[in-house]
Design an enzyme around this catalytic site. Structure first.
Site, mmCIF file in Angstrom:
data_model
loop_
_atom_site.group_PDB
_atom_site.id
_atom_site.type_symbol
_atom_site.label_atom_id
_atom_site.label_comp_id
_atom_site.label_asym_id
_atom_site.label_seq_id
_atom_site.Cartn_x
_atom_site.Cartn_y
_atom_site.Cartn_z
ATOM 1 N N ARG A 197 0.834 -1.209 0.000
ATOM 2 C CA ARG A 197 0.000 0.000 0.000
ATOM 3 C C ARG A 197 0.863 1.251 0.000
ATOM 4 N NH1 ARG A 197 -4.460 0.079 4.374
ATOM 5 N NH2 ARG A 197 -5.148 1.835 3.115
ATOM 6 N N ASP A 247 -3.000 7.719 3.424
ATOM 7 C CA ASP A 247 -2.103 8.316 2.429
ATOM 8 C C ASP A 247 -1.838 9.773 2.812
ATOM 9 O OD1 ASP A 247 -5.079 8.376 0.582
ATOM 10 O OD2 ASP A 247 -4.037 10.219 1.139
ATOM 11 N N HIS A 304 -6.662 7.215 11.437
ATOM 12 C CA HIS A 304 -6.272 5.808 11.341
ATOM 13 C C HIS A 304 -4.789 5.634 11.063
ATOM 14 C CE1 HIS A 304 -10.723 4.827 10.299
ATOM 15 N NE2 HIS A 304 -10.531 5.033 11.581
ATOM 16 N N SER A 334 -17.953 6.068 3.702
ATOM 17 C CA SER A 334 -19.238 5.357 3.838
ATOM 18 C C SER A 334 -19.786 5.498 5.254
ATOM 19 C CB SER A 334 -19.035 3.876 3.505
ATOM 20 O OG SER A 334 -18.038 3.337 4.386
HETATM 21 P P1 OAD Z 1 -15.118 3.101 2.267
HETATM 22 O O1 OAD Z 1 -14.547 2.298 1.145
HETATM 23 O O2 OAD Z 1 -15.892 2.384 3.341
HETATM 24 O O3 OAD Z 1 -16.079 4.230 1.692
HETATM 25 C C1 OAD Z 1 -15.635 4.957 0.582
HETATM 26 C C2 OAD Z 1 -16.743 5.921 0.210
HETATM 27 O O4 OAD Z 1 -16.266 6.721 -0.865
HETATM 28 C C3 OAD Z 1 -17.991 5.204 -0.274
HETATM 29 O O5 OAD Z 1 -19.132 5.824 0.305
HETATM 30 C C4 OAD Z 1 -17.949 5.407 -1.785
HETATM 31 O O6 OAD Z 1 -19.248 5.506 -2.354
HETATM 32 C C5 OAD Z 1 -17.234 6.728 -1.893
HETATM 33 N N1 OAD Z 1 -16.523 6.957 -3.150
HETATM 34 C C6 OAD Z 1 -15.994 6.062 -4.011
HETATM 35 N N2 OAD Z 1 -15.401 6.700 -5.049
HETATM 36 C C7 OAD Z 1 -15.543 8.042 -4.820
HETATM 37 C C8 OAD Z 1 -15.144 9.229 -5.517
HETATM 38 N N3 OAD Z 1 -14.470 9.163 -6.674
HETATM 39 N N4 OAD Z 1 -15.471 10.438 -4.975
HETATM 40 C C9 OAD Z 1 -16.151 10.510 -3.807
HETATM 41 N N5 OAD Z 1 -16.557 9.423 -3.088
HETATM 42 C C10 OAD Z 1 -16.249 8.209 -3.606
HETATM 43 O O7 OAD Z 1 -13.922 3.907 2.897
HETATM 44 P P2 OAD Z 1 -13.918 4.679 4.260
HETATM 45 O O8 OAD Z 1 -15.282 5.189 4.636
HETATM 46 O O9 OAD Z 1 -12.803 5.649 4.231
HETATM 47 O O10 OAD Z 1 -9.905 1.843 8.306
HETATM 48 O O11 OAD Z 1 -13.528 3.486 5.251
HETATM 49 C C11 OAD Z 1 -13.225 3.815 6.557
HETATM 50 C C12 OAD Z 1 -12.177 2.905 7.069
HETATM 51 O O12 OAD Z 1 -12.500 1.542 6.760
HETATM 52 C C13 OAD Z 1 -10.798 3.064 6.462
HETATM 53 O O13 OAD Z 1 -10.095 4.124 7.006
HETATM 54 C C14 OAD Z 1 -10.151 1.775 6.886
HETATM 55 C C15 OAD Z 1 -11.257 0.823 6.641
HETATM 56 O O14 OAD Z 1 -11.304 -0.121 7.618
HETATM 57 C C16 OAD Z 1 -8.679 1.343 8.751
HETATM 58 O O15 OAD Z 1 -7.831 1.006 7.994
HETATM 59 C C17 OAD Z 1 -8.560 1.300 10.217
#
Ligand code: OAD
Length: 235
Positions: free
Chosen positions: A61, A94, A109, A177
């Site tokens: 990563r 990142d 995180h 999300s």
């Molecule tokens: P998710 O993958 O759960 O959510 C990503 C969100 O971004 C979703 O709602 C997608 O619809 C949206 N999305 C995708 N492409 C996009 C774009 N081009 N523009 C805008 N939005 C877009 O990721 P996170 O919510 O960040 O934790 O997940 C939270 C945590 O889950 C991460 O930090 C990680 C993981 O476990 C750890 O590593 C501890």
């Protein structure tokens, strides 16, 4: 003319880095995250049983992140600092917000580019290059681990983040999300009437009595529209 700038808190997730080529967490297919099972690479138990595999996962990563560039959404968010006090509270590990010019970034995180000692949690260093290997230790001889919050670990910065959300005038939610806690709980700390802007192609459900503004689409496309609307608050 206002004496002090209004304060925007931007809560970001993997979605804001998606257009920079970094996979979102939710993209993971049938429980595999970049081809690995979370329990095998992103938990304290994984570290105890197979530290090499954990280091390989984060080295991979880190290599991906090293090749990624900030996209228009990161850059536009940074440009808001011309008109507002902006605090970025990100779940991303990142460094694209910093590279884009955001000056206050809180990594709930952790950070891919950093390592910390397994015997002295206060010993945190920048990793030279992209590889962290078994045998790399802190001065007291403790193996270095990724400076990442694994599933099941506490989120040390969550209280600080909640304090900032309590104080903000505008909450911007981009590319998350809102399914991972405690980060997802931050929305509960905003004051009444503080407007919420959400940018996501598949917006998360947000339950709040505050004014909600959804911008359905990719961050790099929707950030310009949000920027225009936010300037209305600036006047
Ligand atoms: P998710 O993958 O759960 O959510 C990503 C969100 O971004 C979703 O709602 C997608 O619809 C949206 N999305 C995708 N492409 C996009 C774009 N081009 N523009 C805008 N939005 C877009 O990721 P996170 O919510 O960040 O934790 O997940 C939270 C945590 O889950 C991460 O930090 C990680 C993981 O476990 C750890 O590593 C501890």
């Amino acid at each position: 003319m206002r004496t002090s700038k209004k304060h925007i808190v931007a809560l970001t997730g993997a979605g804001i880095s998606q257009e920079s080529g970094l996979r979102t967490f939710r993209d993971s297919q049938n429980g595999l995250w970049e081809g690995y099972r979370i329990e095998d690479v992103a938990t304290p138990e994984a570290w105890r049983t197979n530290p090499e595999l954990v280091l390989d996962f984060y080295n991979m990563r880190r290599r991906q992140a090293a090749d990624a560039q900030p996209n228009h959404a990161h850059i536009t968010l940074a440009q808001l600092e011309k008109y507002f006090k902006v605090t970025v509270i990100t779940q991303n590990v990142d460094a694209l917000h910093e590279t884009a010019g955001s000056s206050v970034v809180i990594h709930l995180h952790g950070e891919l580019t950093k390592a910390r000692s397994t015997i002295n949690p206060d010993y945190v260093i920048e990793i030279e290059g992209t590889e962290l290997t078994i045998g790399e230790t802190c001065p007291e001889g403790g193996q270095l681990r990724p400076h990442i919050v694994w599933f099941g670990e506490a989120v040390p910065l969550i209280e600080h983040a909640a304090d900032l959300v309590r104080l903000c005038d505008i909450l911007l939610i981009v590319g998350t999300s809102l399914v991972v806690y405690p980060a997802a709980s931050l929305i509960q700390f905003i004051r009444p009437a503080v407007p919420i802007f959400v940018i996501d192609p598949m917006p998360p459900s947000v339950s709040s009595d505050n004014p909600l503004n959804f911008f359905v689409g990719k961050a790099s496309e929707q950030m310009d529209k949000v920027f225009e609307q936010l300037l209305e608050f600036h006047k």
